[in-house]
Design an enzyme around this catalytic site. Sequence first.
Site, PDB file in Angstrom:
ATOM      1  N   GLY A  66      -0.248   8.477  -8.325  1.00 60.50           N
ATOM      2  CA  GLY A  66      -0.191   8.143  -6.910  1.00 60.50           C
ATOM      3  C   GLY A  66      -0.276   6.646  -6.670  1.00 60.50           C
ATOM      4  N   SER A  67      -0.877   6.278  -5.566  1.00 60.33           N
ATOM      5  CA  SER A  67      -0.873   4.877  -5.142  1.00 60.33           C
ATOM      6  C   SER A  67      -1.719   3.958  -6.016  1.00 60.33           C
ATOM      7  CB  SER A  67      -1.344   4.772  -3.693  1.00 60.33           C
ATOM      8  OG  SER A  67      -0.381   5.350  -2.828  1.00 60.33           O
ATOM      9  N   THR A  68      -2.570   4.523  -6.902  1.00 58.68           N
ATOM     10  CA  THR A  68      -3.297   3.646  -7.818  1.00 58.68           C
ATOM     11  C   THR A  68      -2.331   2.899  -8.735  1.00 58.68           C
ATOM     12  OG1 THR A  68      -3.613   5.405  -9.465  1.00 58.68           O
ATOM     13  CG2 THR A  68      -5.342   5.115  -7.797  1.00 58.68           C
ATOM     14  N   PHE A  69      -1.157   3.484  -8.978  1.00 61.10           N
ATOM     15  CA  PHE A  69      -0.179   2.849  -9.862  1.00 61.10           C
ATOM     16  C   PHE A  69       0.417   1.593  -9.225  1.00 61.10           C
ATOM     17  CE2 PHE A  69       3.912   2.325 -12.014  1.00 61.10           C
ATOM     18  CZ  PHE A  69       3.543   2.468 -13.352  1.00 61.10           C
ATOM     19  N   LYS A  70       0.259   1.445  -7.933  1.00 64.54           N
ATOM     20  CA  LYS A  70       0.852   0.288  -7.246  1.00 64.54           C
ATOM     21  C   LYS A  70       0.319  -1.039  -7.772  1.00 64.54           C
ATOM     22  CE  LYS A  70       1.836   2.933  -3.054  1.00 64.54           C
ATOM     23  NZ  LYS A  70       1.400   3.295  -1.684  1.00 64.54           N
TER      24      LYS A  70
END
Length: 488
Positions: free
Chosen positions: A218-222
């Site tokens: 999810g957005s942690t990969f951003k």
Amino acid sequence: MNKPMRRVAIFCGLLMLALLLRVNWVQFVQATELQTDPNNRRVAIERYAHPRGDIIVEGTAITGSEETDGTDFRYKRTYTDGEMWAPVTGFASQVFGTTQLESIYDSILTGDDDRLFFSRTIDMLTGKDKQGGSVVTTLNEAAQRAAWEGLEGKKGAVAAIDPTTGAILALVSAPSYDPSTFAGGSSADGEAWAGLQQENNEDAPMLNRALRETYPPGSTFKVLTAAAALENGLLNDVDESTDYPEPYVLPDTAGVELGNQIVGRCEDASIRIALMDSCNTVFAGLSADIGNEGMIEAAESFGFNEEVFVPVRAAASVYPEDNRPQNAMAGIGQASNRATPLQMAMVTAAIANDGKLMEPYMVDRLVAPNLNVVEQHRPSEMSRPLSPENAQALQSAMESVVEEGTGQNARIDGVRVGGKTGTAQHGEDNENLPYAWFISYAVPEDGGTPVAVAVVVEDGSAERDRISGGGLAAPIAKAVMEAVVSGG
């Protein structure tokens, strides 16, 4: 001697020679094969004739041995807080074998390792019982307990690392199991084992989610996409404006639009604002412009696409080869992008350590029964996925997420904390309840031990609209960070 007697003597001599050859063949050629034959019960009896060495956390044994009755296996394994520590220890069972640290260091723990020969010889000469060595871990008891209590009643996992050394400080998977319940050979042990198997238990308590389960990050990969953008020169600073509209049309599609959960500041947003508001549009655009090959290269520099050994094997996290629209989605932690909690802790640790990724490990040293150190781990560098300057810029942006953005539940007074929330969709047409993620690091101002943490919560009991990384996972990460920076 007459001829018949001579023939008998020669025949007897040949029989004696054959017997000597056979004895030597068994003793010197087949010895190892016979010793390791699972049908050789004498080997098993000898294996359990002595107490097993211990696995140590902060000077205290979290394992033990106790005598058994009614069996020729004298000792069986015991565990303190077995469920909490099972993702670290694995199990040692008289019937079902060994896993994880119990398996990797079995020869040390049983006392059979060649490096313990001197210790065994002294014990034999002095009449002492055979003793196993000890495995001293890097784990932090307070951090492990904080993670375990934070996941109470939930499915999920926590991994925490000292970013400066790679030492694993916490490794929790929930739900879990108590290895003591099937350490022996009774019918009750067999029933306990059967009840833990995945075909009989949909919660899969024996699955080590921290190391062996991969999730869409999810957005942690951003934060990784942001690092790739800085390293590839797409942006010179985390406060430089981008050029991505809201909504963003995925490349090579017939107008498929990607929007944002928080609307208002994402159009042309800088990395700082895009992380604070978790702007899908910005990071999908950056991933598309970097390209699939560039994103794969960036992900692999953080450890993706290969197994990691700590020394227990961790499953490979995957950044896939994909087409342009799917690569854009992978850049926001969706599509076929998958990561273990350990992997996302490694990403966070590299950023917190000014761009240097240290090899993760959870065994500090192996110790003989006489307390001599048999083997000492030396921290080693794994890679440098980003420059110190870009790492420090990204730290600044992640700290803004905690101070002013979606990660405010992780704030700790007097401690520099950076983080990123994530809500990962999964299932066909995203029909399943999303996973709640939070990654973070904490750096004490007094120079104490820093820590990087990744938390994922599979909260099947929550309502979809109430699932968020900031709400479910960030408080757990905060508790783990506080346990480390406060010294327990």
